[in-house]
Scaffold this active site. Structure first.
Site, PDB file in Angstrom:
ATOM      1  N   ASP A  47       0.790  -1.204  -0.057  1.00 33.37           N
ATOM      2  CA  ASP A  47       0.017  -0.056  -0.084  1.00 33.37           C
ATOM      3  C   ASP A  47       0.965   1.259  -0.082  1.00 33.37           C
ATOM      4  O   ASP A  47       0.202   2.536  -0.021  1.00 33.37           O
ATOM      5  CB  ASP A  47      -0.900  -0.044   1.123  1.00 33.37           C
ATOM      6  CG  ASP A  47      -0.485  -0.100   2.458  1.00 33.37           C
ATOM      7  OD1 ASP A  47       0.849  -0.115   2.506  1.00 33.37           O
ATOM      8  OD2 ASP A  47      -1.049   0.060   3.460  1.00 33.37           O
ATOM      9  N   SER A  48       2.242   0.756   0.064  1.00 34.91           N
ATOM     10  CA  SER A  48       3.222   2.087  -0.329  1.00 34.91           C
ATOM     11  C   SER A  48       2.930   2.756  -1.835  1.00 34.91           C
ATOM     12  O   SER A  48       3.299   3.824  -2.137  1.00 34.91           O
ATOM     13  CB  SER A  48       4.668   1.779  -0.188  1.00 34.91           C
ATOM     14  OG  SER A  48       4.765   0.583  -0.907  1.00 34.91           O
ATOM     15  N   ASP A  86      -1.054  -6.338  -0.332  1.00 42.97           N
ATOM     16  CA  ASP A  86      -1.298  -5.446   1.082  1.00 42.97           C
ATOM     17  C   ASP A  86      -2.806  -5.212   1.220  1.00 42.97           C
ATOM     18  O   ASP A  86      -3.354  -4.649   0.195  1.00 42.97           O
ATOM     19  CB  ASP A  86      -0.307  -4.214   0.862  1.00 42.97           C
ATOM     20  CG  ASP A  86       0.306  -3.949   2.078  1.00 42.97           C
ATOM     21  OD1 ASP A  86       0.390  -4.675   2.971  1.00 42.97           O
ATOM     22  OD2 ASP A  86       1.147  -3.062   2.093  1.00 42.97           O
ATOM     23  N   GLU A 185       9.673  -4.134  10.237  1.00 38.92           N
ATOM     24  CA  GLU A 185      10.108  -2.690   9.667  1.00 38.92           C
ATOM     25  C   GLU A 185      10.574  -1.794  10.650  1.00 38.92           C
ATOM     26  O   GLU A 185       9.725  -1.481  11.685  1.00 38.92           O
ATOM     27  CB  GLU A 185       8.648  -1.915   8.968  1.00 38.92           C
ATOM     28  CG  GLU A 185       8.983  -0.723   8.533  1.00 38.92           C
ATOM     29  CD  GLU A 185       8.038  -0.182   7.469  1.00 38.92           C
ATOM     30  OE1 GLU A 185       7.145  -0.807   6.935  1.00 38.92           O
ATOM     31  OE2 GLU A 185       8.178   0.969   6.912  1.00 38.92           O
TER      32      GLU A 185
HETATM   33  O1  KIV Z   1       3.381  -1.109   1.661  1.00 32.13           O
HETATM   34  C1  KIV Z   1       4.733  -1.511   1.645  1.00 32.13           C
HETATM   35  O2  KIV Z   1       5.503  -1.257   0.581  1.00 32.13           O
HETATM   36  C2  KIV Z   1       5.397  -2.137   2.637  1.00 32.13           C
HETATM   37  C3  KIV Z   1       6.801  -2.478   2.829  1.00 32.13           C
HETATM   38  C4  KIV Z   1       7.469  -1.272   3.083  1.00 32.13           C
HETATM   39  C5  KIV Z   1       6.911  -3.651   3.532  1.00 32.13           C
HETATM   40  O3  KIV Z   1       4.426  -2.561   3.621  1.00 32.13           O
END
Ligand code: KIV
Length: 278
Positions: A47-48, A86, A185
């Site tokens: 979700d980044s 995610d 993280e």
């Molecule tokens: O959303 C994402 O990219 C993540 C990573 C930083 C582990 O959760």
């Protein structure tokens, strides 16, 4: 490296054999194809997405529909890596039933092989129900960006005794609930090492030191696609920002000076035909 699809069994075996697991993010077809071709074990459609691709300041505005749109693009590209989708903010908080439905959509519509969700003991009912539906779940502890307003900023987690104990207990509880792996993280190296030793499922670190069972990075960070600030743990393996800016500027200058397109980029014809057009 075999071309066989990476599974949860592959994750388990990698930990048993001490083979480091690799995971990177991707949100679109061409990037996912490159990451897969590079032999990366798992692709996280994180979700980044919110920060990296959609231009939000946090992951909180990202919706199920946003995620599914990008999960579908990624799974169309990937042949070997496990695709982990995610679960976005509020997609697994309202009720257990809604959590299972949303996790199911990631597999049924998005064609992902697993889901990831943030949190410890507070999300155990959801984790258990999703796992019971036959959906592999990856946990996520330490800095959990969906709780950024509660955490008060993007900071290293688990630094005092109470916080370290909570993180370890959460990890053990998630393992008991059936997760096949846990992302750690922004966790101090000694704590991430201890958690990794205590768990039988693999830990995947990001800002959690070298002793996790695997590592994950945001691909845009790794490639240096953004010029400005990047977190301490985000090693840049390339400086694409500079390369891309140079290419875009060269294009602009060549169009403005009429040096592009040249004859090698243009098509000819029998020009006597044109006389008939006058
Ligand atoms: O959303 C994402 O990219 C993540 C990573 C930083 C582990 O959760």
């Amino acid at each position: 490296m075999s071309n066989q699809r990476v599974t949860t069994a592959y994750f388990r075996q990698a930990k048993q054999e001490g083979r480091p697991l690799t995971m990177l993010t991707a949100y679109d077809f061409p990037t996912a194809r490159l990451v897969d071709a590079a032999g990366i074990d798992a692709i996280l459609v994180g979700d980044s997405l919110g920060n990296v691709v959609l231009g939000y300041e946090s992951t909180i505005p990202v919706t199920m529909e946003d995620m599914l749109h990008h999960v579908k693009a990624v799974t169309r590209a990937v042949k070997r890596a496990m695709v982990v989708a995610d679960m976005p903010f509020l997609s697994y908080h309202i009720s257990v039933e809604e959590s299972v439905r949303n996790a199911g959509r990631m597999l049924q519509e998005g064609l992902a092989q697993a889901v990831k969700l943030e949190g410890g003991r507070e999300v155990l009912p959801q984790v258990k129900a999703i796992v019971s539906a036959g959906i592999p779940v990856m946990g996520h502890l330490g800095l959990t960006p969906q709780s950024i307003h509660q955490l008060g900023g993007y900071k290293v987690q688990g630094k005092d005794e109470a916080a370290a104990r909570k993180l370890l207990d959460d990890a053990l509880a998630l393992e008991q609930a059936g997760v096949f792996s846990i992302v750690l993280e922004c966790v101090p190296t000694p704590l991430a090492t201890l958690v990794t030793q205590k768990l039988s499922v693999p830990t995947i670190g990001i800002g959690a030191g070298p002793h996790c069972d695997g590592q994950v990075l945001v691909t845009h960070d790794l490639l240096g696609l953004y010029g400005g600030f990047s977190p301490k743990f985000a090693k840049r393996y390339a400086q694409l920002h500079e390369n891309i800016m140079a290419a875009l500027t060269a294009y602009r200058e060549e169009v403005q000076s009429r040096t592009f397109p040249g004859p090698e980029h243009s098509f000819g014809m029998d020009e006597t035909l044109l006389e008939k057009l006058y």
